[in-house]
Motif scaffolding. Structure first.
Motif, PDB file in Angstrom:
ATOM      1  N   ARG A   1       7.377  71.140 183.027  1.00 43.29           N
ATOM      2  CA  ARG A   1       7.658  72.179 184.012  1.00 43.29           C
ATOM      3  C   ARG A   1       6.659  73.311 183.882  1.00 43.29           C
ATOM      4  O   ARG A   1       6.307  73.714 182.769  1.00 43.29           O
TER       5      ARG A   1
ATOM      6  N   THR B   1       6.160  77.214 185.781  1.00 44.10           N
ATOM      7  CA  THR B   1       6.594  78.211 186.754  1.00 44.10           C
ATOM      8  C   THR B   1       5.479  79.232 186.879  1.00 44.10           C
ATOM      9  O   THR B   1       5.071  79.838 185.877  1.00 44.10           O
TER      10      THR B   1
ATOM     11  N   PRO C   1       3.509  68.148 186.501  1.00 48.93           N
ATOM     12  CA  PRO C   1       4.933  68.308 186.182  1.00 48.93           C
ATOM     13  C   PRO C   1       5.670  68.992 187.334  1.00 48.93           C
ATOM     14  O   PRO C   1       5.056  69.389 188.332  1.00 48.93           O
ATOM     15  N   ALA C   2       6.966  69.157 187.177  1.00 49.92           N
ATOM     16  CA  ALA C   2       7.738  69.931 188.142  1.00 49.92           C
ATOM     17  C   ALA C   2       7.178  71.358 188.140  1.00 49.92           C
ATOM     18  O   ALA C   2       6.868  71.911 187.086  1.00 49.92           O
TER      19      ALA C   2
ATOM     20  N   SER D   1       7.176  75.408 190.159  1.00 49.57           N
ATOM     21  CA  SER D   1       7.645  76.413 191.111  1.00 49.57           C
ATOM     22  C   SER D   1       6.599  77.501 191.173  1.00 49.57           C
ATOM     23  O   SER D   1       5.911  77.768 190.185  1.00 49.57           O
TER      24      SER D   1
END
Length: 133
Positions: free
Chosen positions: A74, A76, A105-106, A108
């Motif tokens: 992840r 961000t 990866p994921a 945001s």
């Protein structure tokens, strides 16, 4: 404290936080990284340069914990100007792949009014899952 502080060798010691914490389950929590170098000095004042350095910082912390970029699950991103990100999207992709390869990866992306470090245009935090057996 539950976990091991991760600090790449030769880096300036952070004040009031840890660059990374590796918990007993192999989850590495990487603090938000801005685009400064290991001495906490901004070598560039443009979005792409700071982005590259922030990603390199994340990579250095993951490597210091015994992992690799492919362990990152992840990211961000906090950016102060959405237009910078959108205007340079092609360069963002090119620079990202230079640092992280083709590992996606994921993620945001959050637009924020400002960041605590004067001169920082973005901050990126990460989570990685390391095989610690």
């Amino acid at each position: 404290m539950t976990g091991t502080i991760i600090q790449p060798e030769g880096w300036a010691k952070p004040k009031g936080y840890a660059n990374g914490i590796l918990d007993k389950n192999g989850i590495l929590h990487v603090a938000g990284q801005v685009g400064w170098d290991e001495n906490e000095v901004f070598q560039t004042h443009d979005f792409i340069g700071q982005m590259a350095q922030a990603l390199k910082n994340i990579r250095a912390i993951v490597l210091a914990a015994g992992g690799q970029v492919s362990d990152v699950v992840r990211l961000t991103w906090y950016v102060t100007d959405a237009e910078d990100y959108l205007m340079y999207q092609a360069e963002v992709g090119t620079v990202y792949r230079k640092v992280f390869g083709h590992h996606f990866p994921a993620m945001s992306l959050v637009v924020v009014r400002g960041l605590i470090e004067p001169g920082a245009l973005l901050e990126i935090e990460a989570t990685a899952v390391l095989d610690i057996d």
